[in-house]
Design a protein around this motif. Structure first.
Motif, PDB file in Angstrom:
ATOM      1  N   GLY A   1       9.242  -4.831   2.237  1.00  0.00           N
ATOM      2  CA  GLY A   1       8.635  -3.506   2.290  1.00  0.00           C
ATOM      3  C   GLY A   1       7.417  -3.477   3.190  1.00  0.00           C
ATOM      4  N   LEU A   2       6.367  -2.827   2.732  1.00  0.00           N
ATOM      5  CA  LEU A   2       5.148  -2.688   3.533  1.00  0.00           C
ATOM      6  C   LEU A   2       4.517  -4.036   3.848  1.00  0.00           C
ATOM      7  CD1 LEU A   2       3.219  -0.526   4.756  1.00  0.00           C
ATOM      8  CD2 LEU A   2       1.830  -0.796   2.694  1.00  0.00           C
ATOM      9  N   ARG A   3       4.794  -5.043   3.050  1.00  0.00           N
ATOM     10  CA  ARG A   3       4.167  -6.348   3.254  1.00  0.00           C
ATOM     11  C   ARG A   3       4.518  -6.949   4.613  1.00  0.00           C
ATOM     12  NH1 ARG A   3       5.390  -8.589  -2.914  1.00  0.00           N
ATOM     13  NH2 ARG A   3       4.019  -7.072  -3.948  1.00  0.00           N
ATOM     14  N   ILE A   4       5.656  -6.558   5.167  1.00  0.00           N
ATOM     15  CA  ILE A   4       6.008  -7.023   6.506  1.00  0.00           C
ATOM     16  C   ILE A   4       4.969  -6.555   7.516  1.00  0.00           C
ATOM     17  CG2 ILE A   4       7.690  -6.714   8.380  1.00  0.00           C
ATOM     18  CD1 ILE A   4       9.873  -6.681   6.263  1.00  0.00           C
ATOM     19  N   ALA A   5       4.450  -5.339   7.317  1.00  0.00           N
ATOM     20  CA  ALA A   5       3.492  -4.772   8.266  1.00  0.00           C
ATOM     21  C   ALA A   5       2.137  -5.446   8.203  1.00  0.00           C
ATOM     22  CB  ALA A   5       3.328  -3.275   8.006  1.00  0.00           C
ATOM     23  N   PHE A   6       1.817  -6.137   7.101  1.00  0.00           N
ATOM     24  CA  PHE A   6       0.533  -6.823   7.029  1.00  0.00           C
ATOM     25  C   PHE A   6       0.474  -7.984   8.018  1.00  0.00           C
ATOM     26  CE2 PHE A   6       0.504  -5.486   2.296  1.00  0.00           C
ATOM     27  CZ  PHE A   6       0.102  -4.207   2.648  1.00  0.00           C
TER      28      PHE A   6
ATOM     29  N   VAL B   1      10.423  10.581   3.819  1.00  0.00           N
ATOM     30  CA  VAL B   1      10.901   9.416   4.563  1.00  0.00           C
ATOM     31  C   VAL B   1      10.285   8.159   3.965  1.00  0.00           C
ATOM     32  CG1 VAL B   1      11.041   8.316   6.825  1.00  0.00           C
ATOM     33  CG2 VAL B   1      10.969  10.814   6.653  1.00  0.00           C
ATOM     34  N   ARG B   2      11.130   7.183   3.666  1.00  0.00           N
ATOM     35  CA  ARG B   2      10.613   5.875   3.250  1.00  0.00           C
ATOM     36  C   ARG B   2      10.585   4.967   4.464  1.00  0.00           C
ATOM     37  NH1 ARG B   2      14.037   2.605  -1.030  1.00  0.00           N
ATOM     38  NH2 ARG B   2      15.349   2.258   0.793  1.00  0.00           N
ATOM     39  N   THR B   3       9.438   4.386   4.738  1.00  0.00           N
ATOM     40  CA  THR B   3       9.367   3.454   5.857  1.00  0.00           C
ATOM     41  C   THR B   3      10.190   2.200   5.545  1.00  0.00           C
ATOM     42  OG1 THR B   3       7.289   2.519   5.011  1.00  0.00           O
ATOM     43  CG2 THR B   3       7.133   4.299   6.639  1.00  0.00           C
ATOM     44  N   LEU B   4      10.371   1.403   6.546  1.00  0.00           N
ATOM     45  CA  LEU B   4      11.293   0.271   6.499  1.00  0.00           C
ATOM     46  C   LEU B   4      11.138  -0.558   5.219  1.00  0.00           C
ATOM     47  CD1 LEU B   4      13.386  -1.483   7.940  1.00  0.00           C
ATOM     48  CD2 LEU B   4      11.487  -2.642   9.082  1.00  0.00           C
TER      49      LEU B   4
END
Length: 567
Positions: A367-372, A339-342
């Motif tokens: 990508g993951l930068r949104i979660a930071f 699974v690739r996260t958002l």
């Protein structure tokens, strides 16, 4: 790109044209050219101001037309499945976009007819997308398609798009909107060539899902008239006009025999001498997972979770997400699912993340930068994945996109492990490939996203037709980063996969295996061809092909050298 050339060999008569472009989906076909029908023409040059008494009705007429178009695209998304569904859903969201509709309504309110207002408002957004650049550029093709469909609806004209040919044909066009590409019948459109686009454009990705031999970024293609008999050798990126019929028919028949062998392949993924390479499928939703589960794929190598979020103005709940994820896990209950996260941001902005427009979104917060900025979005998605896993008895592998540093990998892995899931990351940024050994110290696997890896390595917008040759995954610099990552994986004893579009090319799949890649994930329609291609050669041949591809001066040389070794 190179333009058409004339040939005069024994196999072709003088003055026959050869057009070349960037290969996307391999295959050889001999068929006539068909072209899309005309799009709606421009409105009157002088559009008289509409009386104020008529403007409210004109507003309603526009809204009704835009709703019809959006509903049609949504219905096609629901029927399509896979990447096509994801792209069509995004187009439907564009037809409902509040900003675009407000711009149209503002112009109607000042006296413009609806058709004129739609065209002018679309021009405003085209300029905006062009200024932003990067991956937003491809949305211009989608936006124009939505404009044309709304204008046709307003005028009472037939919906624009690709005609259904009477005989199997090669479709040639500037570019195709996703709605057109997703609706192609592979039994009638047996080949595809476009002047624009790149190997990772929406047109290319959907064509790969459908298994239609395709070439993009073909210079001079506009000069090729409908009805011309052509030999399309998509693996070589070559279109020959009016070839010797017997020679062309024999080449097409040879490809059909190879395709039949691919259809008969039943797995598992391995070379002729038994070297294992997992062949997995890319999916985007439950219906695509059901279709992929019917193939010999060993599992899912890339589950794109964006479909759950596209078009939403509010974040879907954990329960809503879990339902979507469980629909993918269930068909593969006893097989691997990655699974690739958002992967949002850039060309897939989400209203509820709160991010503003960026000057260069491909290099921005994605990508993951949104979660930071808001780790709650990631944590709730991981909770939903864990909930779906528990419900279906699965233990999915979960990877984050756009990792750039070992610290980011460690931060993500901690969140995944606490939920008893298997952590991994995408290698899409050259920095991550160069530090793959340090990243692998924190995660259990990595997967190379060759689409973005090529874009960032070559400093070339992956959606630019002019730069399509630079975005070719056969670029030696890109392959060098793949090789470095694979070496790091082998040293750590951890899997290294490829889930970018490069994995769908049977010839390149053998080269990737020779570089040390342990799994290949591709569109479900390409699984058989990739598996059969590996099964025909030894690992020693794959390693030799990888060596010559790495040493090549350019993609064409590497492709030709590998083909000579692998047959």
């Amino acid at each position: 790109m190179t333009g058409p050339t004339t040939t005069g060999s024994a196999a072709t008569a003088p003055d026959r044209q050869v057009y070349t472009g960037t290969p996307v989906v391999p295959g050889t076909v001999y068929a006539p050219v068909v072209r899309p029908g005309p799009r709606p023409g421009p409105g009157p040059q002088f559009d008289p101001e509409m009386p104020e008494s008529d403007r409210a009705a004109e507003q309603e007429r526009f809204i009704a037309a835009a709703d019809v178009v959006a509903d049609r695209l949504s219905a096609r998304a629901a029927a399509a499945g896979g990447v096509a569904a994801e792209v069509l859903a995004a187009d439907a969201a564009m037809a409902r976009d509040r900003g675009w509709r407000r711009e149209v309504s503002k112009r109607i309110g000042t006296g413009s007819a609806a058709t004129t207002a739609v065209d002018a408002a679309t021009g405003v957004f085209e300029a905006m997308f062009t200024k932003v650049g990067g991956m937003m550029a491809e949305r211009i093709t989608d936006l124009r398609d939505v404009r044309d469909r709304v204008v046709a609806q307003l005028r009472g004209e037939p919906e624009p798009g690709v005609p259904v040919p009477d005989v199997p044909s090669v479709l040639c066009a500037d570019d195709l909107a996703p709605a057109d590409t997703a609706g192609l019948d592979p039994a009638l459109v047996v080949g595809l060539a476009t002047s624009l686009g790149g190997p990772t454009s929406h047109t290319a990705i959907i064509a790969r899902q459908l298994g239609i031999p395709s070439v993009v970024a073909v210079s001079g293609l506009d000069d090729l008239p409908a009805g011309t008999m052509v030999l399309l050798d998509a693996a070589a990126g070559r279109i020959e006009t009016d070839p010797v019929p017997e020679v062309a028919a024999a080449a097409a028949a040879q490809w059909r025999r190879a395709a039949a062998g691919a259809a008969a392949w039943s797995g598992p993924g391995r070379t002729a001498d038994g070297h294992r390479v997992e062949v997995l499928a890319n999916v985007a939703d439950g219906s695509a997972a059901v279709a992929a589960a019917a193939t010999p794929a060993a599992g899912v190598g890339l589950f794109r979770t964006e479909l759950c979020f596209l078009g939403r103005t509010t974040e879907p709940s954990v329960a809503e997400q879990a339902e979507v994820y469980a629909a993918v896990f269930e068909p593969f209950a006893d097989r691997k699912v990655v699974v690739r996260t958002l992967d949002a941001g850039s060309d897939k902005p989400l209203a509820f993340t709160g991010h503003t427009a960026e000057a260069n979104p491909a290099l921005g917060v994605r990508g993951l930068r949104i979660a930071f900025d808001d780790n709650g979005i990631l944590d709730r998605q991981l909770d939903a994945i864990a909930l779906a896993a528990g419900r279906t008895g699965s233990r999915p592998w979960v990877m984050a996109p756009m990792i750039a540093t070992p610290a980011e990998a460690a931060w993500f892995a901690e969140r995944v492990r606490v939920r008893d899931l298997v952590p991994g990351v995408m290698i899409e940024v050259p920095a991550a490939a160069l530090l793959a050994d340090r990243i692998l110290a924190h995660v259990d696997f990595v997967s190379l996203g060759t689409n973005d890896l090529a874009q960032y390595t070559m400093a070339a917008d992956r959606l630019s037709a002019d730069l399509a040759p630079l975005n070719d995954p056969w670029q030696p610099a890109v392959l060098a980063l793949v090789a470095a990552t694979a070496r790091a994986g082998a040293a750590a004893g951890k899997p290294v996969g490829v889930c970018g579009e490069a994995a769908a090319d049977p010839l390149l799949a053998c080269v990737l295996a020779g570089l040390g890649v342990t799994s290949l994930s591709c569109a479900a329609g390409a699984v058989g061809a990739v598996g059969a291609g590996l099964a025909r050669v030894s690992f020693e041949q794959c390693a030799a092909a990888a060596e010559v591809a790495l040493a090549a001066a350019d993609p064409a040389q590497g492709r030709a050298a590998a083909m000579a070794l692998l047959g």
